[in-house]
Scaffold this motif. Structure first.
Motif, mmCIF file in Angstrom:
data_model
loop_
_atom_site.group_PDB
_atom_site.id
_atom_site.type_symbol
_atom_site.label_atom_id
_atom_site.label_comp_id
_atom_site.label_asym_id
_atom_site.label_seq_id
_atom_site.Cartn_x
_atom_site.Cartn_y
_atom_site.Cartn_z
ATOM 1 N N HIS A 43 -68.466 34.454 57.450
ATOM 2 C CA HIS A 43 -68.319 33.026 57.161
ATOM 3 C C HIS A 43 -68.651 32.258 58.437
ATOM 4 O O HIS A 43 -67.987 32.444 59.458
ATOM 5 N N THR A 44 -69.668 31.413 58.386
ATOM 6 C CA THR A 44 -70.050 30.657 59.574
ATOM 7 C C THR A 44 -69.991 29.158 59.292
ATOM 8 O O THR A 44 -70.213 28.708 58.159
ATOM 9 N N PHE B 288 -72.186 36.594 52.688
ATOM 10 C CA PHE B 288 -72.622 35.642 53.707
ATOM 11 C C PHE B 288 -72.403 34.243 53.171
ATOM 12 O O PHE B 288 -72.971 33.865 52.145
ATOM 13 N N ASN B 289 -71.555 33.485 53.859
ATOM 14 C CA ASN B 289 -71.295 32.097 53.490
ATOM 15 C C ASN B 289 -71.492 31.259 54.750
ATOM 16 O O ASN B 289 -70.621 31.185 55.606
ATOM 17 N N ALA C 171 -74.329 35.784 48.595
ATOM 18 C CA ALA C 171 -74.806 34.877 49.635
ATOM 19 C C ALA C 171 -74.690 33.434 49.172
ATOM 20 O O ALA C 171 -75.029 33.098 48.033
ATOM 21 N N LYS C 172 -74.214 32.587 50.083
ATOM 22 C CA LYS C 172 -74.036 31.178 49.754
ATOM 23 C C LYS C 172 -74.376 30.319 50.979
ATOM 24 O O LYS C 172 -73.484 29.874 51.704
ATOM 25 N N HIS D 199 -82.564 26.095 55.277
ATOM 26 C CA HIS D 199 -81.861 27.363 55.089
ATOM 27 C C HIS D 199 -82.633 28.212 54.087
ATOM 28 O O HIS D 199 -83.359 27.706 53.233
ATOM 29 N N GLY D 200 -82.476 29.521 54.231
ATOM 30 C CA GLY D 200 -83.147 30.434 53.324
ATOM 31 C C GLY D 200 -82.350 31.705 53.159
ATOM 32 O O GLY D 200 -81.594 32.107 54.045
ATOM 33 N N CYS D 201 -82.523 32.340 52.008
ATOM 34 C CA CYS D 201 -81.803 33.575 51.727
ATOM 35 C C CYS D 201 -82.689 34.466 50.866
ATOM 36 O O CYS D 201 -83.300 33.998 49.897
#
Length: 438
Positions: A297-298, A325-326, A357-358, A372-374
């Protein structure tokens, strides 16, 4: 007795064991009340939607470990960055080990939180910095604050370039049937100062251990901080790591997180901008298997103009492992000319592996550059075929592709000996000899 009730009932006994000032007593009391009201986080909370601590909390953890556990350096040498000279702050079951440590007061303060929290000469610094950026709402941070006693205290004066990296290592011996440790680190880096820090939590036994760690970092004007977290623990070890970073103008702070082992790992990494022309870097590599779980969490809170942040997290998940991943970028109205980048790429090696992922952007300024990208996928079959057609065995071809996938993060490590160490760990995780001279 459930762990929450055990901790609350243990708080008064803990306060009787430590010599504290009235101000610190008030901070502790407020924190334990917050924890009592909130309790341990559950999946009902949005921030913990994909991470459950239930399997960990069922253990009967010892809250006050014994202080007579000794470790020989030869038995733990491999966990240190022994290829070069470093300052070392080492704890065994939450208790400082003078035998394994190499601290200093020669121009810089690399010593103990227990000293900083209790000795009068540190009072002004503690009053100014302790618990000032750490969350008052996050329940596990509150729990750590209530029991805060031991950890690393690092204070780098103005214009000081620390010539040696500083290692903070927490060993768990397994002497207790189950152990809860709560290290508290306070790191202050003065104006124009530069420091490199490596942090590691390591179990030496298969008994369950839960580490609830909190680190506060204050980077003053034009300070440079390179922070590296190595998470490669045993399968019965779980870690909740809360790191809070306050940056002043023109400071540069980078945090690299390498998550390779452990049972459940939760990283909460929070950056707060308090001046212009700040640079924040957040990078990480996760490689896990079995039923391991890693949750990143970042948060980067852009509150001032002309600042940058760069996030790049890579994940490789095998068997039944799960990842989260948030990442959140928050740009306040005053933070014009912000340049914020966030990228999260993941490879699933098994049909039963999972990643949630968020990536998030909350932007209230109108003159910004944010992206942002995922991605979530599998190894490229065409690349595999090409490498095998050139005589590279399938296992090695697969490992080379995964190493190349991680290399963008590896290359940004600024300590050569640490870069070699991380490369070696990745090679072992991938199960191949990568051909590096290590």
């Amino acid at each position: 007795m459930e762990l929450k009730e055990k901790l609350i009932s243990s708080f008064m006994a803990f306060e009787e064991r430590v010599d504290v000032t009235a101000d610190l007593h008030d901070i502790r009391t407020s924190a334990i009340k917050n924890f009592e009201n909130k309790g341990f986080p559950t999946k009902k909370e949005e921030a913990w939607k994909y991470t459950s601590l239930n399997s960990v909390l069922k253990n009967d953890f010892s809250v006050f470990p014994k202080s007579d556990n000794a470790i020989e350096f030869a038995d733990v040498k491999k966990y240190f960055l022994h290829e070069i000279d470093t300052y070392k702050v080492v704890f065994i079951d939450g208790v400082f080990s003078s035998f394994l440590s190499a601290t200093t007061h020669d121009g810089i303060d690399v010593c103990l939180m227990s000293s900083a929290l209790t000795k009068p000469k540190y009072k002004m610094v503690i009053d100014e910095y302790f618990n000032k950026v750490a969350s008052k709402d996050e329940s596990l941070t509150c729990l750590n604050t209530a029991f805060a006693l031991e950890g690393a205290y690092i204070n780098i004066p103005k214009s000081k370039v620390v010539e040696k990296p500083i290692e903070i290592i927490n060993f768990s011996t397994g002497t207790e049937a189950a152990l809860l440790v709560q290290p508290r680190n306070l790191i202050i880096v003065g104006e124009n100062a530069h420091v490199q820090i490596i942090e590691r939590h390591q179990s030496l036994n298969e008994n369950p251990v839960l580490t609830n760690s909190v680190t506060e970092i204050f980077a003053k004007k034009r300070a440079i901080v390179d922070y590296y977290k190595i998470q490669n623990d045993n399968l019965e070890a779980s870690l909740v790591d809360n790191t809070y970073i306050a940056q002043k103008e023109q400071s540069h702070v980078s945090v690299h997180t390498f998550s390779f082992g452990g049972n459940i790992t939760r990283n909460n990494l929070n950056f707060y901008h308090q001046g212009e022309r700040i640079d924040s870097t957040l990078k990480g590599i996760t490689i896990i298997e079995g039923k391991q779980h890693v949750d990143h969490h970042t948060l980067v809170q852009h509150a001032t103009p002309n600042c940058e942040s760069h996030q790049n997290y890579k994940g490789i998940f095998d068997e039944r492992s799960t990842g989260v991943f948030n990442g959140k970028i928050y740009v306040e109205r005053e933070a014009q000319k912000t340049d914020a980048f966030q990228q999260n790429n993941n490879i699933l090696l098994s049909d039963k592996a999972t990643i949630n992922a968020k990536p998030q952007l909350e932007i209230f300024a109108d003159d910004v550059k944010c992206s942002h990208g995922c991605t979530i996928g599998q190894l490229d079959d065409k690349a595999m075929f090409y490498m095998q057609s050139r005589g590279i065995p399938k296992k090695e071809a697969k490992a080379l592709l995964m190493y190349a996938f991680s290399n963008e993060v590896i290359e940004s490590i600024k300590i050569p000996e640490l870069k070699q160490r991380i490369t070696k760990i990745i090679a072992m995780k991938l199960g191949v000899n990568m051909g590096f001279d290590l």
